[in-house]
Scaffold this motif. Structure first.
Motif, PDB file in Angstrom:
ATOM      1  N   UNK A  36       0.821  -1.216   0.000  1.00 35.15           N
ATOM      2  CA  UNK A  36       0.000   0.000   0.000  1.00 35.15           C
ATOM      3  C   UNK A  36       0.857   1.269   0.000  1.00 35.15           C
ATOM      4  N   UNK A  37       0.381   2.277  -0.702  1.00 35.15           N
ATOM      5  CA  UNK A  37       1.117   3.542  -0.773  1.00 35.15           C
ATOM      6  C   UNK A  37       1.383   4.136   0.602  1.00 35.15           C
ATOM      7  N   UNK A  38       0.373   4.070   1.478  1.00 36.45           N
ATOM      8  CA  UNK A  38       0.548   4.697   2.785  1.00 36.45           C
ATOM      9  C   UNK A  38       1.683   4.054   3.565  1.00 36.45           C
ATOM     10  N   UNK A  70       5.037   5.049   2.029  1.00 37.43           N
ATOM     11  CA  UNK A  70       5.303   6.445   2.352  1.00 37.43           C
ATOM     12  C   UNK A  70       5.786   6.614   3.791  1.00 37.43           C
ATOM     13  N   UNK A  71       5.169   5.897   4.724  1.00 30.90           N
ATOM     14  CA  UNK A  71       5.580   5.996   6.133  1.00 30.90           C
ATOM     15  C   UNK A  71       7.030   5.538   6.310  1.00 30.90           C
ATOM     16  N   UNK A  72       7.365   4.408   5.696  1.00 36.29           N
ATOM     17  CA  UNK A  72       8.733   3.898   5.810  1.00 36.29           C
ATOM     18  C   UNK A  72       9.719   4.852   5.147  1.00 36.29           C
ATOM     19  N   UNK A  93       6.278  -6.105 -10.304  1.00 41.34           N
ATOM     20  CA  UNK A  93       6.779  -4.756 -10.056  1.00 41.34           C
ATOM     21  C   UNK A  93       5.655  -3.840  -9.602  1.00 41.34           C
ATOM     22  N   UNK A  94       4.549  -3.848 -10.331  1.00 41.71           N
ATOM     23  CA  UNK A  94       3.364  -3.083  -9.927  1.00 41.71           C
ATOM     24  C   UNK A  94       2.253  -4.066  -9.565  1.00 41.71           C
ATOM     25  N   UNK A  95       1.195  -3.553  -8.974  1.00 39.64           N
ATOM     26  CA  UNK A  95       0.102  -4.407  -8.514  1.00 39.64           C
ATOM     27  C   UNK A  95      -0.960  -4.535  -9.606  1.00 39.64           C
ATOM     28  N   UNK A  96      -1.042  -5.681 -10.303  1.00 36.93           N
ATOM     29  CA  UNK A  96      -2.004  -5.810 -11.404  1.00 36.93           C
ATOM     30  C   UNK A  96      -3.449  -5.919 -10.947  1.00 36.93           C
ATOM     31  N   UNK A 112       9.145   7.850  -2.126  1.00 40.98           N
ATOM     32  CA  UNK A 112       8.244   8.833  -1.541  1.00 40.98           C
ATOM     33  C   UNK A 112       7.591   9.679  -2.639  1.00 40.98           C
ATOM     34  N   UNK A 113       8.397  10.097  -3.609  1.00 42.01           N
ATOM     35  CA  UNK A 113       7.877  10.858  -4.750  1.00 42.01           C
ATOM     36  C   UNK A 113       6.867  10.021  -5.538  1.00 42.01           C
ATOM     37  N   UNK A 114       7.190   8.745  -5.731  1.00 44.67           N
ATOM     38  CA  UNK A 114       6.332   7.874  -6.540  1.00 44.67           C
ATOM     39  C   UNK A 114       4.968   7.666  -5.892  1.00 44.67           C
ATOM     40  N   UNK A 115       4.947   7.418  -4.594  1.00 51.39           N
ATOM     41  CA  UNK A 115       3.659   7.177  -3.933  1.00 51.39           C
ATOM     42  C   UNK A 115       2.788   8.429  -3.957  1.00 51.39           C
ATOM     43  N   UNK A 116       3.419   9.598  -3.771  1.00 48.11           N
ATOM     44  CA  UNK A 116       2.654  10.850  -3.820  1.00 48.11           C
ATOM     45  C   UNK A 116       2.079  11.076  -5.215  1.00 48.11           C
ATOM     46  N   UNK A 117       2.860  10.757  -6.237  1.00 49.87           N
ATOM     47  CA  UNK A 117       2.395  10.952  -7.614  1.00 49.87           C
ATOM     48  C   UNK A 117       1.288   9.956  -7.960  1.00 49.87           C
ATOM     49  N   UNK A 118       1.384   8.724  -7.476  1.00 45.89           N
ATOM     50  CA  UNK A 118       0.309   7.753  -7.716  1.00 45.89           C
ATOM     51  C   UNK A 118      -0.987   8.194  -7.041  1.00 45.89           C
ATOM     52  N   UNK A 119      -0.889   8.731  -5.841  1.00 47.99           N
ATOM     53  CA  UNK A 119      -2.090   9.234  -5.168  1.00 47.99           C
ATOM     54  C   UNK A 119      -2.752  10.333  -6.002  1.00 47.99           C
ATOM     55  N   UNK A 120      -1.950  11.213  -6.576  1.00 44.70           N
ATOM     56  CA  UNK A 120      -2.487  12.280  -7.424  1.00 44.70           C
ATOM     57  C   UNK A 120      -3.133  11.701  -8.684  1.00 44.70           C
ATOM     58  N   UNK A 121      -2.500  10.685  -9.260  1.00 38.49           N
ATOM     59  CA  UNK A 121      -3.039  10.092 -10.486  1.00 38.49           C
ATOM     60  C   UNK A 121      -4.436   9.536 -10.274  1.00 38.49           C
ATOM     61  N   UNK A 122      -4.666   8.882  -9.151  1.00 42.88           N
ATOM     62  CA  UNK A 122      -5.997   8.328  -8.877  1.00 42.88           C
ATOM     63  C   UNK A 122      -7.048   9.438  -8.782  1.00 42.88           C
TER      64      UNK A 122
END
Length: 313
Positions: free
Chosen positions: A162-164, A167-169, A265-268, A235-245
């Motif tokens: 999960x992104x959250x 991001x926390x780690x 690599x990604x979650x299908x 950290x950048x990637x998770x923030x950008x994925x949240x924006x994409x949704x």
């Protein structure tokens, strides 16, 4: 911090293009960032494709796809993202994914469009893989009518965890001044370690010859290489994925999204939920494919090309 500029020799591996006439250019997008761009033109032009590669990748990895497009009459523009390939890098260890913001990459994509597509009157198409697919989707959500259609292959929409949690780690490492460190399980690869190479192959695709072709090229030319993401990149990637949704609903360009059922690599499993947020997104599921769809076996690649060829341009 050291800025690694574009190599004065923009094409250090011309033999890999097998006689294809490819023109290389250096596009400066800011005072300290230069992108290496390649343009290949067929004898008869049907339209122009922007080919976006993924994280850690480089132009020469996609020579087979480039040739496939030329044979179909498509002129191809492709480039190395900032921080990888022979574009500007941002860390004293150039093989580490650090110092790259997704906002800057989105701006780079706008520069590429302005330089190579804005004044082009023919058909315009996007083909984008993984992180490139992520950036393509974010771009399309912001810019209406720039492309006639987009093909996104295993785009970075969600990671296995999960992104959250990621991001926390990541924030924990960044807070301790270790944001430029490799994320868990990432780091330099020993090309002589057969087991390590096999693990990477098994993680990505099922066609050993295609995998070996680009992996060998990266081994021979270290300047092409990037080993993995830093905590800052994640950290950048998770923030950008949240924006994409949040942004996906604004896309008004037809998107054909290819999912890889054996993607590690990604979650299908998140693609159907993602596609439900936009009437423009059509899923094509490839249950036996690994993450690297364009480096898969002929039957899997064939499904992609069938979908591409039947587009009603």
């Amino acid at each position: 911090m050291t800025l690694y500029s574009v190599n004065s020799d923009l094409s250090p591996a011309p033999a890999c293009f097998n006689g294809i006439d490819v023109r290389f250019e250096a596009l400066t997008v800011s005072d300290d960032v230069t992108l290496r761009v390649a343009i290949a033109t067929p004898k008869v032009i049907r339209g122009r494709v922007l080919l976006l590669n993924g994280f850690t990748e480089f132009i020469e990895k996609y020579t087979e796809t480039l040739n496939d497009l030329l044979e179909r009459g498509w002129e191809v523009v492709t480039f190395d993202w900032r921080g990888q390939g022979l574009s500007t890098r941002f860390h004293d260890d150039p093989h580490r994914g650090f110092g790259i913001t997704f906002a800057a990459q989105l701006a780079d994509l706008a520069h590429i469009y302005a330089a190579y597509f804005a004044d082009y009157s023919g058909k315009k198409c996007l083909i984008a893989h993984s992180m490139g697919g992520h950036m393509a989707l974010r771009y399309l959500s912001r810019y209406s009518g720039h492309f006639d259609i987009a093909y996104c292959l295993a785009p970075m929409v969600a990671l296995p965890l999960p992104n959250w949690l990621i991001s926390v780690v990541a924030q924990g490492y960044i807070g301790r001044g270790k944001g430029d460190g490799y994320a868990w399980g990432e780091g330099p690869m020993d090309d002589r370690d057969g087991q390590q190479v096999d693990r990477l192959y098994n993680k990505l695709c099922h066609d050993r010859a295609r995998f070996s072709a680009w992996f060998t090229l990266a081994t021979k030319i270290p300047a092409f290489r990037m080993f993995g993401p830093s905590w800052q990149w994640l950290q950048e990637a998770t923030a950008s994925m949240d924006l994409l949704w949040e942004e996906i609903a604004y896309i008004d360009t037809p998107v054909v999204l290819f999912t890889a059922g054996e993607d590690k690599i990604v979650n299908p499993n998140r693609y159907r939920q993602f596609a439900e947020k936009s009437a423009q997104v059509r899923l094509v599921e490839l249950p036996n494919s690994g993450h690297e769809i364009l480096f898969e076996t002929d039957d899997i690649r064939g499904v992609f090309w069938q979908q591409f060829d039947k587009a009603s341009f």
